[in-house]
Design an enzyme around this catalytic site. Structure first.
Site, mmCIF file in Angstrom:
data_model
loop_
_atom_site.group_PDB
_atom_site.id
_atom_site.type_symbol
_atom_site.label_atom_id
_atom_site.label_comp_id
_atom_site.label_asym_id
_atom_site.label_seq_id
_atom_site.Cartn_x
_atom_site.Cartn_y
_atom_site.Cartn_z
ATOM 1 N N ASP A 1 53.864 60.174 34.226
ATOM 2 C CA ASP A 1 54.640 59.551 35.291
ATOM 3 C C ASP A 1 56.027 60.209 35.427
ATOM 4 O OD1 ASP A 1 54.865 57.277 37.199
ATOM 5 O OD2 ASP A 1 56.568 56.786 35.889
ATOM 6 N N LYS B 1 57.733 62.545 38.441
ATOM 7 C CA LYS B 1 59.028 62.252 39.058
ATOM 8 C C LYS B 1 59.944 63.483 39.061
ATOM 9 C CE LYS B 1 59.034 57.323 38.036
ATOM 10 N NZ LYS B 1 59.339 56.321 37.018
#
Ligand code: ADP
Ligand code: ASP
Ligand code: MG
Length: 815
Positions: A678, A682
């Site tokens: 994750d 980003k």
């Protein structure tokens, strides 16, 4: 004396006719009245339909006659006292028999001549007017019936006969001068030719009858009573926000009606214009409403636009070729041939080079017109000097109308940019020499969108309607909808943004409402919706073709992330908190950005990084203003931050991870957070937004999870593996303690290289005191060299993510 006209809906049934009688009785107290009435609503269509059926040997025309008869008999039964009923029933029955004879003739011959068509169509007004006259006589004995055919004389152009005003005015004056009745009821629409045949004045022609009578009687006013509160700023059936226009000039009203405002039949104004008789448009069903005054008063309002109207079913014919240049008379020949074939030209533009001429006519006339034009220009076409006439059908004309448009600059610019922003393709443009209208030809499928968006631009104080199609109503989605519900009124009043949720979908159900779903009980509405189907969903969004459409993805689903291109390429904006699309192959990310630019459809994903924090937006502004990002340091996982901030000797690792999930700080699959994927997504998005082309594989992921945890394939196994490897995590904690540092999962980008991983953060670092689920980003740029630009705050949680999505939606509203 006044002339009143009541339209089809006003006399649709006994109940409505009763209202008409009340209005007429009231008005009659103040002076004499001529009252023109239409056929009962739908009867003219039914008559024409029956005649066409008869002519095509379809015996069901007999049932149609029966239905028509029944409607009139029902009205008589309810309106006329027993004493007068029989006589009227016999009269009406006789006329229905005449109608039957005519249609039997059509059936036998298998044809319907224009003359017969007019005779048949005219029965509607003939029947309605006699019934209304008889019913009125019961309340107002001093009222009478007069057949308009004895007064209005026309040529024999059946279907749309031309009035002989000299004769007509004389007949009307003679009749009214010698008639003492307080009220005279007359049928609209019908007239007579010199041979005594029934003619009609064109569909919607009862308005015209009334204007002819008003002119002939020199009435003080003409009142058109209909089913709406006047002439509106746009067709109220299509534009819900349309408002009645209080006062409008004859010329403006003429333009609006010519371009499709059906409330007034276009020729109506001509007879009253000369004699300066004001026209009132009034509502039979709301007789106290002000209505619209059409007169020669030139009102100088603040808005140069009075109204917007449109005509459907338009075809555009283009004649072009070098043979048109400088050859006097090509246009003359073109219009002559059209006139010869009785084809009405609604719209004309000609390129100043004279190389081409483009006309708008009704779809229904297009084939006939093409044939006629091609044969008229046959020689030039064979010599390749002119191309065969090209035809494009299913278009629509939209016109902005206003007397004082000529005194304002930039209206056409506003019109075109408003349409352009909504991806409405303009096929042709014309501006009348009077500068009283600007009209454009667009695709019929765009008409609702075009009218509404133009109306918003010119009449609604610039209020912008945003139409949301929301996919995913989990934790974040639910909060998002609650926030819209709460803020709706504020946004409308303060930001002039009207947010409507048109569709909601989760993985099981979906629901659509093009008027906007009520957000009070949306859960129940969704539960009762249809079975979810993403393909259907996309089709419906496209089909609805609403202005300022926004697809909002609040899922974490890769299938949904793969459909953004279908929305963007239809000028539908995409707002998403789903990171999959922007962190997928660079080519795909680039393509979505490209589509967004090409189709003028915003693609916003602020919540992809730092939930509601304005990280991407800030980055965009830096880049747009010419800055260059050289280095990024960041803690980007609210969930990992929450986990490592709470993980202690007394609160073991796997319980903290569980709690983070319960509070909505992790992805539905917590491994995506813990594995670093994750965070890698980003930082990749930030790097790409900074202008660097990078792939996910280029990011070094220093994963802190033991291999066995990584290999699990479901959440249960994952948690079991976390318990099994508790010692590994405790060891990391102990090491941090011994180094007087804290564990933070850091993402960094420097000199073209990126990595993510767990780090021991010493006390001096600005990252050390990062609490709870906060995020922090440091941008080192050409301008921020030694001291970075820092953005810090809550970076996870349903409410902040929802507000980040909301902010993106508002950004679109503010464009
Ligand atoms: P009537 O039967 O009374 O003659 P019409 O159906 O001919 O009534 O005309 C009234 C209708 O015109 C309205 O119900 C509305 O749907 C339509 N209309 C189209 N454009 C406009 C407009 N600009 N203002 C008002 N009504 C309009
Ligand atoms: N009844 C006719 C029509 O439907 C005329 C009118 O209503 O104005 O066209
Ligand atoms: Mg009408």
């Amino acid at each position: 004396m006044k002339t009143l006209k009541f339209g089809g809906t006003s006399v649709a049934n006994a109940q409505n006719i009763q209202l008409v009688i009340e209005i007429v009785s009231q008005k009659a107290k103040n002076g004499k009245l001529a009252v023109v009435v239409s056929a009962l609503s739908g009867i003219t269509d039914a008559l024409i339909n029956a005649a066409q059926k008869a002519a095509s040997k379809d015996e069901s025309y007999k049932n149609s006659i029966e239905e028509i008869k029944q409607k009139h008999f029902d009205a008589i039964g309810q309106l006329v006292d027993n004493a007068n009923q029989n006589q009227l029933l016999i009269k009406i029955n006789n006329q229905i028999n005449q109608l039957q004879t005519l249609l039997d003739g059509c059936f036998l011959l298998g044809e319907l001549s224009p003359r017969t068509a007019d005779a048949v169509a005219g029965f509607g007004e003939l029947l309605s007017s006699q019934i209304i006259a008889t019913a009125l006589q019961q309340t107002l004995p001093n009222s009478t019936f007069k057949d308009s055919r004895e007064l209005i004389k026309t040529n024999s152009n059946f279907g749309k006969a031309v009035v002989d005003f000299e004769l007509t005015n004389k007949f009307i004056a003679d009749f009214f001068n010698s008639n003492a009745s307080q009220v005279v009821i007359l049928p609209g629409f019908i007239a007579n030719d010199a041979n005594g045949n029934t003619t009609t004045l064109g569909r919607g022609g009862s308005d015209y009858t009334a204007a002819i009578v008003a002119n002939g009687t020199n009435s003080e006013s003409l009142e058109i009573w209909t089913d709406v509160n006047g002439m509106f700023t746009a067709n109220p059936k299509i534009v819900k926000q349309a408002q009645p226009i209080e006062s409008i000039s004859y010329q403006e009203a003429m333009e609006l009606s010519h371009f499709g405002a059906k409330v007034l039949y276009p020729p109506t104004i001509q007879p009253v214009l000369k004699s300066n008789i004001p026209i009132w448009i009034k509502n039979t069903f709301e007789s106290d409403a002000y209505g619209t005054l059409i007169s020669n008063q030139k009102e100088v309002g603040t808005n140069p636009i009075k109204g917007i109207s449109h005509i459907d079913n338009i075809a555009l014919l283009t004649l072009e070729g070098s043979g048109m240049i400088g050859v006097a008379g090509s246009s003359k020949r073109l219009f002559e041939v059209l006139s010869l074939h009785n084809i009405n030209v609604i719209f004309i533009t000609q390129a100043s080079s004279e190389h081409s001429i483009c006309i708008g006519i009704l779809n229904a006339d297009a084939d006939k017109a093409k044939q006629a034009i091609d044969s008229a220009f046959e020689i030039e076409i064979t010599q390749n000097k002119i191309d065969p006439c090209s035809v494009e059908k299913d278009l629509c004309i939209v016109a902005l109308v206003g007397e004082s448009m000529k005194n304002h600059q930039g209206i056409s610019g506003k019109m075109f940019s408003t349409l352009g922003k909504n991806n409405v393709n303009i096929r042709a443009i014309a501006q009348g020499a009077s500068e009283r209208n600007i009209s454009v030809v667009i695709n019929e499928k765009d008409v609702k969108k075009a009218l509404n968006t133009l109306h918003e631009r010119f009449f609604e104080d610039n209020t912008k309607q945003l139409n949301l199609f929301v996919m995913g109503v989990g934790n974040v989605g639910e909060k998002f909808i609650d926030q819209i519900h709460q803020q709706k009124k504020f946004l409308k009043e303060n930001l002039k943004i009207n947010v409507r949720v048109i569709s909601l979908s989760n993985s099981r159900k979906m629901v659509f409402d093009d008027e906007g779903i009520s957000l009070k009980d949306w859960k129940l509405t969704l539960e009762n919706g249809e079975t979810a189907n993403p393909k259907e969903f996309i089709n419906k969004v496209k089909e609805l073709n609403l202005r300022n459409s926004i697809f909002v993805d609040i899922t974490a689903n890769s299938d949904i992330a793969s459909i953004y291109d279908q929305f963007l390429s239809q000028n539908i904006a995409v707002v998403t908190c789903n990171k999959i699309a922007c962190s997928s192959q660079f080519e795909n990310y680039k393509n979505l950005k490209y589509l967004s630019r090409k189709y003028n459809a915003p693609f916003l994903f602020e919540t992809n990084v730092g939930a509601g924090l304005p990280i991407i937006d800030t980055l965009k502004h830096l880049i747009a203003s010419g800055d260059k990002v050289n280095r990024i340091n960041a803690v980007l996982s609210g969930s990992l931050n929450f986990i490592f901030n709470n993980f202690s000797e007394t609160y073991n690792f796997h319980d903290v991870v569980k709690e983070a999930g319960i509070q909505g700080f992790t992805e539905p699959d917590p491994k995506i957070d813990l594995s670093g994927v994750d965070v890698a997504r980003k930082i990749l998005i930030l790097i790409r937004e900074s202008g660097y082309a990078m792939e996910m594989e280029d990011i070094e992921n220093n994963c802190f999870l033991p291999n066995e945890c990584m290999k699990t394939t479901n959440n249960d196994d994952f948690f079991t593996s976390l318990i099994k490897h508790s010692a590994h995590f405790e060891q990391l904690l102990a090491e941090a303690k011994s180094k007087e540092s804290r564990l933070k999962f850091v993402a960094s980008f420097d000199k073209g290289k990126a990595s993510v991983g767990l780090q021991f953060i010493p006390k001096e670092s600005p990252f050390y005191n990062l609490e709870g689920k906060d995020n922090i980003v440091e941008f080192y740029t050409d301008r921020y060299v030694d001291q970075p630009l820092i953005i810090k705050g809550a970076g996870a949680g349903a409410a902040v993510t929802a507000s980040g999505i909301f902010a993106d939606v508002i950004r679109i509203g503010n464009v």
